[in-house]
Design an enzyme around this catalytic site. Sequence first.
Site, mmCIF file in Angstrom:
data_model
loop_
_atom_site.group_PDB
_atom_site.id
_atom_site.type_symbol
_atom_site.label_atom_id
_atom_site.label_comp_id
_atom_site.label_asym_id
_atom_site.label_seq_id
_atom_site.Cartn_x
_atom_site.Cartn_y
_atom_site.Cartn_z
ATOM 1 N N VAL A 149 0.847 -1.183 0.000
ATOM 2 C CA VAL A 149 0.000 0.000 0.000
ATOM 3 C C VAL A 149 0.885 1.236 0.000
ATOM 4 O O VAL A 149 1.909 1.273 0.672
ATOM 5 C CB VAL A 149 -0.985 0.001 1.199
ATOM 6 N N SER A 150 0.501 2.184 -0.842
ATOM 7 C CA SER A 150 1.119 3.505 -0.733
ATOM 8 C C SER A 150 0.188 4.308 0.158
ATOM 9 O O SER A 150 -0.977 3.954 0.341
ATOM 10 C CB SER A 150 1.260 4.157 -2.111
ATOM 11 N N THR A 151 0.663 5.370 0.694
ATOM 12 C CA THR A 151 -0.210 6.178 1.552
ATOM 13 C C THR A 151 -1.389 6.715 0.761
ATOM 14 O O THR A 151 -2.494 6.809 1.287
ATOM 15 C CB THR A 151 0.575 7.326 2.215
#
Length: 147
Positions: free
Chosen positions: A18-20
Amino acid sequence: MNDNIENEKKIVAVYTRVSTDDQARDGYSLDMQFKKIKNHCENYEYEIYKVYEEPGISAKNTEDRKKYNEMIEDMKKGKFNMIVALKIDRISRDLIDFLKFMAMAKEYECDVEFILDKVDTSTASGRMMMNMLAVFAQFERELIIER
């Protein structure tokens, strides 16, 4: 994918990323991804070998993704025979990187499942749909950059 391992017990590498931006926009937390994948593996009696988790990492390329690259090396060593991720865009948002990933998986006789992108990669139409989804993943990344 590969007939030789079709009847073989599935030993699974779980990949979560996950990216932010992803987490804020889509709610795909690492914990949520793992819970869905674990449930899927239990339903199909897959054995989880290892979880490769990457928090706060973009899928714009594969060079800087330590756990992704560790997973690829473990695949080459034959430590598992299937990779499971939530969606295609968890693996990559770059079409070229995604196609390289799928070619390596095929070369090392490793099946790949994306549990939310229900695509049968054993058929020509399934492979076409998988490639289309990869194109849309890259398109979405480029839209995010433009914004």
